[in-house]
Enzyme design. Structure first.
Site, PDB file in Angstrom:
ATOM      1  N   CYS A  17      34.616 -54.379   2.260  1.00  8.39           N
ATOM      2  CA  CYS A  17      33.815 -54.402   3.477  1.00  8.39           C
ATOM      3  C   CYS A  17      34.616 -55.110   4.561  1.00  8.39           C
ATOM      4  CB  CYS A  17      32.507 -55.128   3.222  1.00  8.39           C
ATOM      5  SG  CYS A  17      31.710 -54.614   1.706  1.00  8.39           S
ATOM      6  N   ARG A  64      37.840 -46.971   8.424  1.00 15.36           N
ATOM      7  CA  ARG A  64      37.849 -46.923   6.964  1.00 15.36           C
ATOM      8  C   ARG A  64      36.583 -46.284   6.399  1.00 15.36           C
ATOM      9  NH1 ARG A  64      40.652 -52.251   5.218  1.00 15.36           N
ATOM     10  NH2 ARG A  64      42.076 -52.513   6.923  1.00 15.36           N
ATOM     11  N   TRP A 124      30.732 -51.555   2.721  1.00 15.20           N
ATOM     12  CA  TRP A 124      31.095 -50.380   1.918  1.00 15.20           C
ATOM     13  C   TRP A 124      30.441 -50.664   0.572  1.00 15.20           C
ATOM     14  CZ3 TRP A 124      33.630 -45.748   2.241  1.00 15.20           C
ATOM     15  CH2 TRP A 124      34.101 -45.189   1.058  1.00 15.20           C
ATOM     16  N   ASN A 153      32.391 -60.424   1.507  1.00 12.97           N
ATOM     17  CA  ASN A 153      33.120 -59.345   0.824  1.00 12.97           C
ATOM     18  C   ASN A 153      33.367 -59.811  -0.598  1.00 12.97           C
ATOM     19  OD1 ASN A 153      33.277 -58.088   3.242  1.00 12.97           O
ATOM     20  ND2 ASN A 153      35.488 -58.309   3.503  1.00 12.97           N
ATOM     21  N   GLY A 154      33.230 -58.915  -1.564  1.00 18.20           N
ATOM     22  CA  GLY A 154      33.491 -59.282  -2.959  1.00 18.20           C
ATOM     23  C   GLY A 154      32.245 -59.135  -3.801  1.00 18.20           C
ATOM     24  N   GLU A 171      49.157 -34.113 -12.393  1.00 18.40           N
ATOM     25  CA  GLU A 171      48.850 -34.889 -11.196  1.00 18.40           C
ATOM     26  C   GLU A 171      50.118 -35.107 -10.360  1.00 18.40           C
ATOM     27  OE1 GLU A 171      46.529 -35.550  -9.442  1.00 18.40           O
ATOM     28  OE2 GLU A 171      47.055 -37.311  -8.270  1.00 18.40           O
ATOM     29  N   LYS A 198      50.639 -33.788  -6.509  1.00 21.42           N
ATOM     30  CA  LYS A 198      50.980 -34.725  -5.438  1.00 21.42           C
ATOM     31  C   LYS A 198      52.225 -34.241  -4.696  1.00 21.42           C
ATOM     32  CE  LYS A 198      48.309 -36.666  -5.178  1.00 21.42           C
ATOM     33  NZ  LYS A 198      46.972 -37.047  -5.527  1.00 21.42           N
ATOM     34  N   GLU A 212      51.411 -31.028  -2.529  1.00 19.76           N
ATOM     35  CA  GLU A 212      50.611 -31.196  -1.316  1.00 19.76           C
ATOM     36  C   GLU A 212      51.347 -31.995  -0.245  1.00 19.76           C
ATOM     37  OE1 GLU A 212      47.645 -34.530  -3.333  1.00 19.76           O
ATOM     38  OE2 GLU A 212      46.886 -33.342  -1.690  1.00 19.76           O
ATOM     39  N   HIS A 215      58.046 -20.656 -24.315  1.00 21.69           N
ATOM     40  CA  HIS A 215      57.276 -19.420 -24.466  1.00 21.69           C
ATOM     41  C   HIS A 215      57.264 -18.617 -23.167  1.00 21.69           C
ATOM     42  CE1 HIS A 215      56.084 -20.557 -28.479  1.00 21.69           C
ATOM     43  NE2 HIS A 215      55.843 -21.782 -28.005  1.00 21.69           N
ATOM     44  N   LYS A 261      40.375 -34.227   3.689  1.00 21.66           N
ATOM     45  CA  LYS A 261      40.049 -35.290   2.739  1.00 21.66           C
ATOM     46  C   LYS A 261      38.802 -34.955   1.934  1.00 21.66           C
ATOM     47  CE  LYS A 261      40.615 -39.179   0.695  1.00 21.66           C
ATOM     48  NZ  LYS A 261      41.648 -39.130  -0.364  1.00 21.66           N
TER      49      LYS A 261
HETATM   50  C1  F6R Z   1      44.639 -34.432  -4.022  1.00 22.78           C
HETATM   51  C2  F6R Z   1      43.241 -34.651  -3.680  1.00 22.78           C
HETATM   52  C3  F6R Z   1      42.263 -33.571  -3.992  1.00 22.78           C
HETATM   53  C4  F6R Z   1      40.898 -34.173  -4.379  1.00 22.78           C
HETATM   54  C5  F6R Z   1      39.859 -33.049  -4.546  1.00 22.78           C
HETATM   55  C6  F6R Z   1      38.544 -33.594  -5.009  1.00 22.78           C
HETATM   56  O1  F6R Z   1      45.426 -35.521  -3.711  1.00 22.78           O
HETATM   57  O2  F6R Z   1      42.892 -35.655  -3.140  1.00 22.78           O
HETATM   58  O3  F6R Z   1      42.735 -32.726  -4.992  1.00 22.78           O
HETATM   59  O4  F6R Z   1      41.063 -34.884  -5.556  1.00 22.78           O
HETATM   60  O5  F6R Z   1      39.690 -32.363  -3.352  1.00 22.78           O
HETATM   61  O6  F6R Z   1      38.027 -34.509  -4.082  1.00 22.78           O
HETATM   62  P1  F6R Z   1      36.883 -35.513  -4.488  1.00 22.78           P
HETATM   63  O7  F6R Z   1      37.452 -36.434  -5.507  1.00 22.78           O
HETATM   64  O8  F6R Z   1      36.509 -36.190  -3.225  1.00 22.78           O
HETATM   65  O9  F6R Z   1      35.766 -34.690  -5.064  1.00 22.78           O
END
Ligand code: F6R
Length: 608
Positions: free
Chosen positions: A2, A27, A74, A100-101, A481, A485, A488, A504, A603
């Site tokens: 927060c 944020r 938050w 906060n905490g 993963e 990363k 993207e 294979h 996002k």
């Molecule tokens: C990749 C990434 C996405 C999310 C996906 C699900 O770095 O961030 O693949 O993981 O869009 O998003 P959430 O977790 O918000 O449902």
């Protein structure tokens, strides 16, 4: 995660506090509030939702005065609502505090105070602090603060004001950041530099176990034992954009480095007497937990990759059969669901449309849905039957990092909890695993120290247009993963393969110089993995091995080796993903792309 702002001086506090809160709002927050002393009493205005909501309240009636504290929340404990918003006050409105905490022993303290006649107005752990102060007040606010912090267990950054001594603000810190801004005829408190950067660049950073007493022309720093400390202010020359990123070049890098804290926060309050205890968060009865006969993990992207780790973890710990599904596929494949199926949806944002739709489908078929999410007030958190929160704090970079490792930790916690309830692991084993879980934040810090070498390797990697990640078992889950990363962020084509599966078909793509990032941390398949690395090396691949410290064979086979600290094989994804995150980050920089906002991506994906 927060935000705190405090002001004492000669100007009207309200506008300074509001402005400070707004500097933290990027944020993402779910409620905000202010407390200002008006010469007689402390006035409080607080409201669920964004800062504009509390701003509208203040337009109707301002809080006049030049001493005040403010907070953006938050939520992690207690849902976002007006009454759970900070500031909180004691039952006689003599003390106002923002926090906060997490106060881990708040229930115990609350019961003691209730027995003494204190009435509570919120569901938060924070409110207990205001009551503790009122209860212990001895005519000296500073001494009272020093006295009550001894009773509190957990983490806190606190700004405190009192009607008894309105000419001072008190700031206290333990395991949650807090800074004091030094002004002329005015002083400030903030959890984050951007909140007060407009007013001062001279900052005193409080350390754990320290407090500060502020008047308009004085700042006294001391330990919570009362020992005086002489600390010179630090001059901060960051611009506001750098300050928002805590001095890091990008949010992604900041979030990568926040992982030790995110994991610590996610572990906080869930370990009791050496084992995981989720009883206060889950409503599932013991019988319901014993009856679960299958588990489905359902999620998208990075969260789906956390689900794949979840399959290994929950099957190993609980022996319940687990399936993992991409959310956009789940509802269309007619999954077999009964009342004894536990569907676990994982979503950082809690708003992903595919995950939400899959969740509704599972609920309509009679399954209980448990959500692992980072946003308390999100749709998924609100509509799921059960919720376990990751306390990673707001994740701003599009590429998910700290949310992923926090999701893994929640999955391990759930696995260990179910293993205890269903008696599928001996208690001594569970205790050992919990101890190892608690050591992960320090081990991540260790893994982060490899950043310079990874930067060099990433620059080389960035020249290629095609590469592979391979691994077996949990290493394959992390390879997926790592590959996502890299794709993207760098737009390099990459694929993740189970190492034994390459031969294979895909092995045909390996030719001279193709980078193959090879993960080998699982003792059980280590020798096989070394043979798979030999297979690609013979075809000309350039191999970057990721393994745990002390693995000699890989050092001989791979062209370069990055090591991460040793841990239990089950927990290794939390550590092996760190170099992969850094590699993608630095390769993105080397290719000159936008780290925090990769092309074509958002996002929060709220369309199916
Ligand atoms: C990749 C990434 C996405 C999310 C996906 C699900 O770095 O961030 O693949 O993981 O869009 O998003 P959430 O977790 O918000 O449902």
């Amino acid at each position: 995660m927060c935000g705190i702002v405090g002001y004492i001086g000669r100007q009207e506090a309200q506008s300074i506090l509001l402005d400070g809160l707004k500097k933290l709002e990027y944020r993402g927050y779910d409620s905000a509030g202010l407390a200002v002393y008006n010469g007689e009493t402390i006035g409080v205005k607080k409201k669920e939702g964004r800062i504009v909501n509390v701003e509208s309240l203040l337009e109707e009636q301002s809080l006049l005065g030049s001493v005040g504290i403010a907070h953006t929340r938050w939520a992690t404990h207690g849902k976002p609502s007006d009454r759970n918003s900070h500031p909180h006050m004691d039952h006689e409105d003599k003390f106002a505090i923002v926090h906060n905490g997490i106060i881990e022993n708040f229930l115990e303290l609350k019961e003691e105070l209730q027995a003494k006649g204190h009435t509570f107005r919120s569901e938060t752990d924070t409110e207990v602090i205001a009551h503790l102060l009122a209860d212990a007040y001895n005519g000296d606010v500073v001494e009272t603060v020093q006295h009550i912090v001894k009773k509190m267990e957990g983490a806190y950054a606190l700004a405190i004001m009192s009607e008894y001594e309105p000419d001072k603000l008190v700031a206290v810190r333990l395991a949650s950041p807090l800074i004091i801004g030094v002004g002329e005829g005015e002083n400030f408190i903030a959890s984050d530099i951007p909140a007060i950067l407009k007013h001062t660049r001279e900052m005193v950073i409080l350390e754990d176990g320290e407090m500060a007493v502020l008047t308009d022309d004085q700042i006294q720093v001391m330990t919570t034992e009362g020992e005086k400390i002489d600390r010179e202010p630090l001059h901060v020359d960051w611009d506001i954009v750098t300050a928002e990123k805590d001095g890091y070049d990008h949010f992604m890098l900041k979030e990568i480095y926040e992982q030790p804290k995110a994991i610590r926060d996610t572990l906080t309050g869930r370990i009791k007497e050496g084992i995981v205890d989720l009883a206060s968060e889950l409503t599932l009865s013991q019988a319901e937990m014993e009856q679960i006969d299958r588990i489905h993990f359902v999620a998208c992207g990075t969260a789906y990759h956390a689900g794949i780790v979840g399959k290994y973890a929950l099957e190993q710990l609980t022996r319940i059969p687990v399936e993992v599904d991409v959310a956009s596929e789940y509802r269309y494949r007619d999954p077999i669901i009964t009342e004894r199926t536990l569907v676990i949806v994982i979503s950082q944002s809690g708003e992903t449309a595919d995950t939400l739709a899959a969740m509704r489908e599972a609920q309509s078929r009679g399954a209980k849905v448990l959500a692992i999410t980072n946003v308390v007030g999100s749709t998924i958190a609100r509509d799921a039957d059960e919720v376990l929160i990751t306390s990673a704090g707001p994740e701003i970079a599009v590429a998910s990092t700290k949310a992923y490792t926090s999701q893994l930790v929640v999955i391990y916690q759930l696995g260990l909890y179910l293993a205890h309830i269903r008696a599928t692991q001996p208690r001594t084993e569970i205790e050992k695993m919990v101890e190892e879980l608690l050591s992960l934040p320090l081990k991540i810090e260790e893994a982060l120290k490899g950043a310079d070498i990874l930067k060099m390797l990433a620059t080389e990697l960035a020249r290629h247009n095609n590469l592979f990640f391979i691994g077996r078992g949990l290493d394959f889950a992390v390879a997926l993963e790592g590959s996502l990363k890299l794709k993207e962020l760098t737009y390099i084509h990459s694929e993740a393969y189970p190492a034994g599966e390459l031969k294979h078909g895909t092995l045909a793509l390996i030719e001279e110089g193709v980078p193959v990032i090879s993960l080998a941390t699982q003792a059980f398949t280590y020798d096989k993995m070394v043979s798979n690395i030999e297979e690609v090396k013979t075809r000309g691949a350039h191999v970057l091995g990721i393994t745990t410290a002390g693995s000699v064979d890989l050092q001989r086979t791979a062209d370069e080796v990055i090591t991460v600290p040793q841990t239990l094989p089950l927990f290794s994804p939390v550590l092996t993903v760190i170099p992969l995150q850094l590699l993608s980050y630095y390769a993105c920089i080397a290719r000159g792309f936008d780290v925090d906002k990769p092309r074509n991506l958002a996002k929060s994906v709220t369309v199916e």
